[in-house]
Design a protein around this motif. Sequence first.
Motif, short mmCIF file in Angstrom:
data_model
loop_
_atom_site.label_atom_id
_atom_site.label_comp_id
_atom_site.label_asym_id
_atom_site.label_seq_id
_atom_site.Cartn_x
_atom_site.Cartn_y
_atom_site.Cartn_z
N ALA A 157 0.83 -1.21 0.00
CA ALA A 157 0.00 0.00 0.00
C ALA A 157 0.86 1.25 0.00
O ALA A 157 0.79 2.06 0.93
CB ALA A 157 -0.93 -0.01 1.21
N PRO A 158 1.69 1.46 -1.02
CA PRO A 158 2.61 2.62 -1.02
C PRO A 158 1.90 3.96 -0.97
O PRO A 158 2.43 4.93 -0.42
CB PRO A 158 3.39 2.44 -2.33
N GLU A 159 0.69 4.01 -1.55
CA GLU A 159 -0.03 5.28 -1.59
C GLU A 159 -0.56 5.70 -0.22
O GLU A 159 -0.92 6.86 -0.02
CB GLU A 159 -1.20 5.18 -2.58
N ARG A 160 -0.55 4.79 0.73
CA ARG A 160 -1.08 5.08 2.06
C ARG A 160 0.02 5.28 3.10
O ARG A 160 -0.27 5.44 4.28
CB ARG A 160 -2.02 3.96 2.52
N ILE A 161 1.28 5.26 2.65
CA ILE A 161 2.40 5.36 3.59
C ILE A 161 3.28 6.55 3.22
O ILE A 161 3.66 6.74 2.07
CB ILE A 161 3.24 4.07 3.58
N GLN A 162 3.59 7.33 4.25
CA GLN A 162 4.43 8.52 4.07
C GLN A 162 5.91 8.18 4.22
O GLN A 162 6.75 8.69 3.48
CB GLN A 162 4.02 9.56 5.12
N HIS A 163 6.23 7.33 5.19
CA HIS A 163 7.64 6.98 5.48
C HIS A 163 7.65 5.69 6.28
O HIS A 163 6.73 5.40 7.04
CB HIS A 163 8.31 8.10 6.29
N ILE A 164 8.71 4.90 6.10
CA ILE A 164 8.91 3.66 6.85
C ILE A 164 10.20 3.76 7.65
O ILE A 164 11.22 4.21 7.13
CB ILE A 164 9.00 2.44 5.90
N TYR A 165 10.12 3.34 8.91
CA TYR A 165 11.30 3.24 9.76
C TYR A 165 11.45 1.79 10.21
O TYR A 165 10.53 1.23 10.82
CB TYR A 165 11.19 4.14 10.99
N GLY A 166 12.58 1.17 9.90
CA GLY A 166 12.85 -0.20 10.33
C GLY A 166 13.89 -0.18 11.44
O GLY A 166 15.02 0.26 11.23
N ILE A 167 13.49 -0.64 12.64
CA ILE A 167 14.38 -0.61 13.81
C ILE A 167 14.82 -2.04 14.15
O ILE A 167 13.98 -2.92 14.38
CB ILE A 167 13.67 0.00 15.03
N SER A 168 16.12 -2.28 14.15
CA SER A 168 16.68 -3.59 14.52
C SER A 168 15.99 -4.71 13.74
O SER A 168 15.66 -5.76 14.29
CB SER A 168 16.51 -3.84 16.03
N GLY A 169 15.78 -4.49 12.45
CA GLY A 169 14.96 -5.39 11.65
C GLY A 169 15.66 -6.68 11.24
O GLY A 169 16.86 -6.71 10.98
N ALA A 170 14.86 -7.76 11.16
CA ALA A 170 15.34 -9.06 10.69
C ALA A 170 14.88 -9.25 9.25
O ALA A 170 13.72 -9.54 9.00
CB ALA A 170 14.78 -10.17 11.58
N TYR A 171 15.78 -9.09 8.30
CA TYR A 171 15.44 -9.11 6.88
C TYR A 171 16.14 -10.23 6.10
O TYR A 171 15.61 -10.70 5.10
CB TYR A 171 15.81 -7.78 6.21
#
Length: 289
Positions: A157-171
């Motif tokens: 849903a990119p149109e509904r998100i202003q910014h993403i913050y990933g903290i200590s993420g497991a990717y």
Amino acid sequence: MNKVKRILKWVLISLGGLTVFLLLLIAGADRFLGSERGARWLYSKVDQPLAIKFTPDEVRYLQIGDTTKTPLLLIHGAPGGLFDWLAIAKQDRLYEQYYLLIPERPGYGGTRPKRAEPSVTAQGQALLPILRAQSKPVVVVGHSYGAPVAVTLGALAPERIQHIYGISGAYDPELEVTFGISYCINFQFFRYLLPSPIWVSNVEKLGHPQALREALPLFQSVKVPTTLIHGTADTLVPFENSTYLQALLPTQTPLIALPGQEHPVHVMLPDYFVSLLLGEEPVAPDAQE
């Protein structure tokens, strides 16, 4: 020799009793915090309007603050719940710009049904109705296992998100740190013995490498502005997880390294993250000591 055996016997009995007590305590706390009364008690010292809401699929979330501001969605890790974000929610100045949306991911707290969902993609899809219920684009923050869910939302849903913050993420599926006990309790028998959050998080843990591989095409399509934050001394989710995602994302993504910091940086450094979210110049953790 008999005396040594008796002492050893009582030590083992005591350890067994303590283990049972701790498991019962965790299960009781989970039931309490999964109730409306428990959720309101936990956030009783946050001096903001609070509403408890559910999506059509029974994902429970808190809405805290003035809804004319910018929505801030905070996604917990594994195990985790409403308590993950209490330190940040207590920061009064955050509400000058935001109101908070704090969900309990599928399998946790007051969200129903109470079963594990190891798919990162399915976790993101379960949170989509929360985004759609807001009148403004949302700032999304995820910690640990919640971070890849946050990134997945950026693809869904990119149109509904202003910014993403990933903290200590497991990717990175190749960097999963799995302890031997996770395999030992991976039997249906333990589902009825262990507190729900421990069982659910263990199922997620063992399924996470495959879930990340399945989510890889979504990660590679995210064009929403994203910021990654990770402690360099993180032993649960190694720092290299964030460098891995940074290289995958199609747009330039800043990675903030927090020297010497461990996994729960959002709990240990709430002022730092509030400053970051407010667009201020956060004080470096080493300068705060």
